[in-house]
Enzyme design. Structure first.
Site, PDB file in Angstrom:
ATOM      1  N   CYS A   1      37.762  -4.641  26.027  1.00 21.15           N
ATOM      2  CA  CYS A   1      36.496  -4.468  26.774  1.00 21.15           C
ATOM      3  C   CYS A   1      36.527  -5.199  28.115  1.00 21.15           C
ATOM      4  O   CYS A   1      36.196  -4.613  29.163  1.00 21.15           O
ATOM      5  CB  CYS A   1      35.319  -4.907  25.914  1.00 21.15           C
ATOM      6  SG  CYS A   1      35.548  -6.497  25.097  1.00 21.15           S
TER       7      CYS A   1
HETATM    8  N1  LIG Z   1      33.509  -5.786  19.669  1.00 22.13           N
HETATM    9  C1  LIG Z   1      33.904  -5.331  20.842  1.00 22.13           C
HETATM   10  O1  LIG Z   1      33.160  -5.342  21.826  1.00 22.13           O
HETATM   11  C2  LIG Z   1      35.299  -4.769  20.996  1.00 22.13           C
HETATM   12  C3  LIG Z   1      35.617  -4.125  22.190  1.00 22.13           C
HETATM   13  C4  LIG Z   1      36.903  -3.591  22.351  1.00 22.13           C
HETATM   14  C5  LIG Z   1      37.841  -3.753  21.346  1.00 22.13           C
HETATM   15  N2  LIG Z   1      37.495  -4.406  20.201  1.00 22.13           N
HETATM   16  C6  LIG Z   1      38.521  -4.522  19.161  1.00 22.13           C
HETATM   17  O2  LIG Z   1      38.201  -3.611  18.126  1.00 22.13           O
HETATM   18  C7  LIG Z   1      38.619  -4.139  16.862  1.00 22.13           C
HETATM   19  C8  LIG Z   1      37.405  -4.163  15.938  1.00 22.13           C
HETATM   20  O3  LIG Z   1      36.422  -4.982  16.542  1.00 22.13           O
HETATM   21  P1  LIG Z   1      34.957  -5.099  15.960  1.00 22.13           P
HETATM   22  O4  LIG Z   1      34.159  -5.805  16.988  1.00 22.13           O
HETATM   23  O5  LIG Z   1      34.507  -3.813  15.447  1.00 22.13           O
HETATM   24  O6  LIG Z   1      35.236  -6.100  14.737  1.00 22.13           O
HETATM   25  P2  LIG Z   1      34.368  -6.295  13.425  1.00 22.13           P
HETATM   26  O7  LIG Z   1      32.936  -5.997  13.695  1.00 22.13           O
HETATM   27  O8  LIG Z   1      34.710  -7.656  12.948  1.00 22.13           O
HETATM   28  O9  LIG Z   1      34.945  -5.209  12.420  1.00 22.13           O
HETATM   29  C9  LIG Z   1      36.299  -5.190  12.038  1.00 22.13           C
HETATM   30  C10 LIG Z   1      36.405  -4.567  10.669  1.00 22.13           C
HETATM   31  O10 LIG Z   1      37.763  -4.584  10.262  1.00 22.13           O
HETATM   32  C11 LIG Z   1      37.813  -4.633   8.852  1.00 22.13           C
HETATM   33  N3  LIG Z   1      38.967  -5.405   8.423  1.00 22.13           N
HETATM   34  C12 LIG Z   1      40.017  -4.866   7.784  1.00 22.13           C
HETATM   35  N4  LIG Z   1      40.926  -5.802   7.512  1.00 22.13           N
HETATM   36  C13 LIG Z   1      40.428  -6.972   7.975  1.00 22.13           C
HETATM   37  C14 LIG Z   1      40.903  -8.313   7.959  1.00 22.13           C
HETATM   38  N5  LIG Z   1      42.055  -8.652   7.396  1.00 22.13           N
HETATM   39  N6  LIG Z   1      40.131  -9.269   8.540  1.00 22.13           N
HETATM   40  C15 LIG Z   1      38.949  -8.948   9.098  1.00 22.13           C
HETATM   41  N7  LIG Z   1      38.458  -7.695   9.121  1.00 22.13           N
HETATM   42  C16 LIG Z   1      39.185  -6.716   8.577  1.00 22.13           C
HETATM   43  C17 LIG Z   1      36.508  -5.258   8.384  1.00 22.13           C
HETATM   44  O11 LIG Z   1      35.889  -4.349   7.537  1.00 22.13           O
HETATM   45  P3  LIG Z   1      36.077  -4.355   5.955  1.00 22.13           P
HETATM   46  O12 LIG Z   1      36.366  -5.758   5.521  1.00 22.13           O
HETATM   47  O13 LIG Z   1      34.757  -3.857   5.466  1.00 22.13           O
HETATM   48  O14 LIG Z   1      37.189  -3.411   5.693  1.00 22.13           O
HETATM   49  C18 LIG Z   1      35.643  -5.370   9.645  1.00 22.13           C
HETATM   50  O15 LIG Z   1      34.364  -4.823   9.476  1.00 22.13           O
HETATM   51  C19 LIG Z   1      39.167  -5.548  17.129  1.00 22.13           C
HETATM   52  O16 LIG Z   1      40.560  -5.490  17.154  1.00 22.13           O
HETATM   53  C20 LIG Z   1      38.603  -5.894  18.500  1.00 22.13           C
HETATM   54  O17 LIG Z   1      39.430  -6.762  19.219  1.00 22.13           O
HETATM   55  C21 LIG Z   1      36.253  -4.916  19.994  1.00 22.13           C
END
Ligand SMILES: NC(=O)c1ccc[n+]([C@@H]2O[C@H](COP(=O)([O-])OP(=O)(O)OC[C@H]3O[C@@H](n4cnc5c(N)ncnc54)[C@H](OP(=O)(O)O)[C@@H]3O)[C@@H](O)[C@H]2O)c1
Length: 327
Positions: free
Chosen positions: A138
């Protein structure tokens, strides 16, 4: 009822922030049928128990099974998890993969697949023929969109960048700096000059401006709001403000989501949209380029769908004409 000739999309990591945003966008995409949305922690639960705003929009339940038929998979997983997943389950090579994490942004040939860095304003034609896309970060998106035209023109020198992000940038897991008592009425810097997005930023800039060896000195800030990114980059530049603006207008002319504007920008103009707005100021020899984007849309799920549209030969803006919050 979904029609059978729609593209089948699966979301892996569907209970998180980017997983939820990807689902919201895909449910409203005219060419997509959401085949499944996977979550380890929420398996079996109706999706609307977690993404409660989706009541009336979907009857899907979270599944633990991600080996279901799909044409495209969106990986919305924490750092390192996408690489692990593809090592364990290679998936049919015909299935297109869009990884929203940072596992393949620098390591493009991994897991028996070749990933293309998915910043359409940088390399749209390459994305059109890609089978796998590494979606940019982002901050990386917002910073790069502020600098691409200068790099293309070979005009980048040392850059000083500050950027502030909302709390959703850190994911849904509760941390000290994302809980209300810490975040409300508060601002702080973090990862000074070492943020993980610097690698992908430098890679793009060096591709556009071969020999670019100056630093992008980036200081990220945590802001007291939930979503959006505001970035300012400052550098020396010998061009006039009008010359720089022309350069930017020419560069973004054929890119539907990046707009160069004539007034100071703010986050509310882009939150809930796939747009990036850019505002340029010249003060003495210094050029200040301000850029804003929604970290979860243009910085993540919206850009992922923009990339999918390009990969699938669909119109780039399909499903992405979104209504901003504005106030
Ligand atoms: N947030 C942003 O603004 C943003 C922007 C650009 C890119 N990203 C990237 O997109 C990816 C997801 O981000 P997010 O913000 O959606 O994160 P999030 O809200 O923490 O969600 C990540 C999901 O991954 C799953 N997961 C599976 N294996 C995992 C593990 N070992 N440890 C932790 N979680 C695990 C979890 O769901 P379950 O446990 O239910 O399976 C969790 O809900 C990341 O790599 C982040 O760097 C985020």
């Amino acid at each position: 009822m979904a029609s059978t000739n729609k593209i089948k999309a699966g979301i892996i990591g569907g209970a998180g922030y980017t997983g939820g945003e990807t689902l919201r966008l895909l449910l409203n995409h005219p060419q997509i049928e959401v085949a499944f949305t996977q979550s380890r922690s929420q398996e079996g639960k109706p999706v609307i128990e977690i993404h409660t705003d989706l009541i009336g929009d979907t009857e899907l339940r979270f599944t633990s099974d991600y080996l279901q038929p799909a044409d495209v998979l969106f990986l919305c997983l924490s750092h390192g998890e996408s690489k692990k997943l593809l090592a364990e389950h290679p998936f049919d090579s015909k299935i297109r993969i869009i990884d929203l994490g940072n596992d393949f942004r620098l390591d493009e040939k991994a897991a028996h697949r070749e990933f293309v860095y998915g910043l359409p304003e940088f390399q749209r034609d390459k994305i059109k023929s890609a089978k796998n896309v590494a979606n940019p970060g982002c901050f990386a998106t917002t910073i790069q969109l502020g600098l691409l035209p200068l790099a293309k023109a070979g005009l980048l020198g040392e850059v000083h960048t500050t950027g502030i992000t909302g709390s959703t940038g850190a994911g849904q897991k509760l941390q000290e700096t994302t809980q209300f008592t810490w975040r409300a009425n508060n601002i702080s810097a973090y990862k000074t000059l070492t943020h993980q997005h610097l690698g992908e930023i430098n890679k793009t800039l060096k591709t556009l401006q071969p020999g670019f060896s100056e630093a992008v000195n980036f200081i990220p800030w945590r802001g007291d709001f939930t979503r959006g990114i505001f970035v300012t980059s400052v550098l020396n530049c010998s061009l006039s403000a009008e010359e720089v603006k022309k350069l930017y207008h020419d560069y973004y002319n054929l890119h539907p989501f990046s707009h160069v504007v004539d007034e100071m920008i703010d986050i509310k103009q882009v939150v809930n949209t796939n747009k990036c707005l850019i505002y340029i100021e010249k003060i003495g020899k210094k050029l200040a380029i301000h850029s804003v984007a929604d970290n979860l849309i243009k910085g993540a799920s919206g850009q992922a769908i923009q990339n999918m549209n390009l990969m699938m030969g669909l119109e780039e803006t399909l499903g992405l004409k979104l209504k901003g919050s504005v106030f």
